[in-house]
Design a protein around this motif. Sequence first.
Motif, PDB file in Angstrom:
ATOM      1  N   VAL A  34       5.989 -29.138  96.165  1.00 56.73           N
ATOM      2  CA  VAL A  34       6.429 -28.033  95.325  1.00 56.73           C
ATOM      3  C   VAL A  34       5.238 -27.207  94.846  1.00 56.73           C
ATOM      4  N   GLY A  37       4.080 -24.968  97.454  1.00 61.94           N
ATOM      5  CA  GLY A  37       4.943 -23.791  97.529  1.00 61.94           C
ATOM      6  C   GLY A  37       4.616 -22.773  96.456  1.00 61.94           C
ATOM      7  N   ILE A  38       4.324 -23.243  95.239  1.00 56.80           N
ATOM      8  CA  ILE A  38       3.940 -22.329  94.155  1.00 56.80           C
ATOM      9  C   ILE A  38       2.625 -21.630  94.492  1.00 56.80           C
ATOM     10  N   TRP A  48      10.351 -15.258  95.652  1.00 52.82           N
ATOM     11  CA  TRP A  48      10.603 -16.698  95.685  1.00 52.82           C
ATOM     12  C   TRP A  48      11.588 -17.066  96.787  1.00 52.82           C
ATOM     13  N   PHE A  55       8.425 -25.940 102.244  1.00 51.84           N
ATOM     14  CA  PHE A  55       8.183 -26.267 100.839  1.00 51.84           C
ATOM     15  C   PHE A  55       9.448 -26.748 100.143  1.00 51.84           C
ATOM     16  N   TRP A  58      13.613 -22.999  97.618  1.00 58.39           N
ATOM     17  CA  TRP A  58      12.831 -22.032  96.848  1.00 58.39           C
ATOM     18  C   TRP A  58      13.142 -22.148  95.360  1.00 58.39           C
ATOM     19  N   THR A  60      13.800 -24.781  93.675  1.00 59.77           N
ATOM     20  CA  THR A  60      13.075 -25.900  93.084  1.00 59.77           C
ATOM     21  C   THR A  60      11.668 -25.466  92.682  1.00 59.77           C
ATOM     22  N   CYS A  61      10.979 -24.740  93.555  1.00 58.46           N
ATOM     23  CA  CYS A  61       9.636 -24.247  93.234  1.00 58.46           C
ATOM     24  C   CYS A  61       9.676 -23.272  92.063  1.00 58.46           C
ATOM     25  N   HIS A  62      10.644 -22.369  92.080  1.00 59.56           N
ATOM     26  CA  HIS A  62      10.737 -21.379  91.005  1.00 59.56           C
ATOM     27  C   HIS A  62      11.037 -22.037  89.673  1.00 59.56           C
ATOM     28  N   ARG A  64      10.609 -25.132  88.674  1.00 54.75           N
ATOM     29  CA  ARG A  64       9.549 -25.998  88.165  1.00 54.75           C
ATOM     30  C   ARG A  64       8.398 -25.176  87.610  1.00 54.75           C
ATOM     31  N   HIS A  65       8.065 -24.083  88.300  1.00 53.16           N
ATOM     32  CA  HIS A  65       7.021 -23.199  87.774  1.00 53.16           C
ATOM     33  C   HIS A  65       7.451 -22.584  86.454  1.00 53.16           C
TER      34      HIS A  65
END
Length: 291
Positions: A34, A37-38, A48, A55, A58, A60-62, A64-65
Motif C-alpha cells: 500500500v 502505491g502511495i 487515485w 498495488f 486504489w 485501500t491506498c487512498h 489509508r493515506h
Amino acid sequence: MVRGDLSDAPWARSEPHLPKNVGRGGRWKCHRKVINGILFRQRTGIPWRDLPTRFGKWKTCHDRHRRWAADDTWENVLRAVQTDAEERIDWSMVGIDSTTCRAHQHAAGARGCPPRIPRKRILPAQHRPDEALGRPRGGLTTKIHLVGDGGCRPLAVLITPGQWGDAPQLIPVLERVRVPRPGGGHPRTRPDHLSGDKAYSSRRNRRYLRRRRIKHTIPEPRNQRADRQHRGSRGGRPTGFDKSLYKRRNEVERTINALKGFRAVATRFDKRAYIFHGTVTVAAIRLWLRS
C-alpha cells in the motif's frame, strides 16, 4: 520491485514505526504494498483511481493515506525517521523558506463542514477551516513553508493559503521542529543558526530568535533600514549580516527543489488541507529515507 518502490533498507527503517495490525479479518497486513502505491501516486501525480493493479485496490491506498494524514501517523513516522538520523542532522545552519504550489481545479470545492475520521469522530490533526487554498492574482494556490537542515532534508513543514506572507509564518513553522532524541529526554527544537531571505525580516521575528538564543542571518530590506535610521537611537543597532554564511541559503532551496520533484506536491490535487499536508509529509519521509 520496480522503480520508486521502497527497497529493503528503507522499509526496515520505517516498518517499526507504522501502525500494527489490529482488529479481525487480517486488517492492515500489507503495509509495504500500500505504501508503494502511495509513493507511486506521489511521484507521478495520477488520480487515485488510475493506480496500477499491482498495488491492490486504489481505495485501500487512498483511505489509508487519508486516515494516516488525519490521525498524524505520517507526522509520527517522520519524527521517528528523524530520530534514527539525529546524529547526522546538521544543526549548525538551518534554513527557512517557502514555495507556492498551483492547486488543480479538482482541489477546490471542498464542503464547508469540518471533515471527520470515520468511526472516531474527531477533527483531523492538521485541519484548516480555509483548506489552505488562496486566490491571489495567479489563481488557486497553496504555499508550503518549511525548515530544512544542512543536509537538504525537511525538518518541519506548514501549509497556508498562497497569498499569505512569509514573515508571520516564521514562528509557527519553527515551533513545529521537534526531533526526538534516541536516548530519550526532551526533543531537539532549537537550531544553532537560522538563515532566511529578507521576507522574514521583522522586529517580531528577530526578538523571537534572540529570546530563543538562535543566531540568524537574515538581510534587512531597504525600507526597514531607512526606517531604523530615521528613528535614530530609538531604532536600535544595525542588524548583523554575514555574506559568507548567507551563501548556505541554497541548501533550503535545494530541499524545496527535491520536495517538488514529487508531482503530487508540485501541484496540489487534494481537496482537504490535512490530506495535502500528509502528502507533503510523505514526500519529506521519502527524502529522509533516501539519505
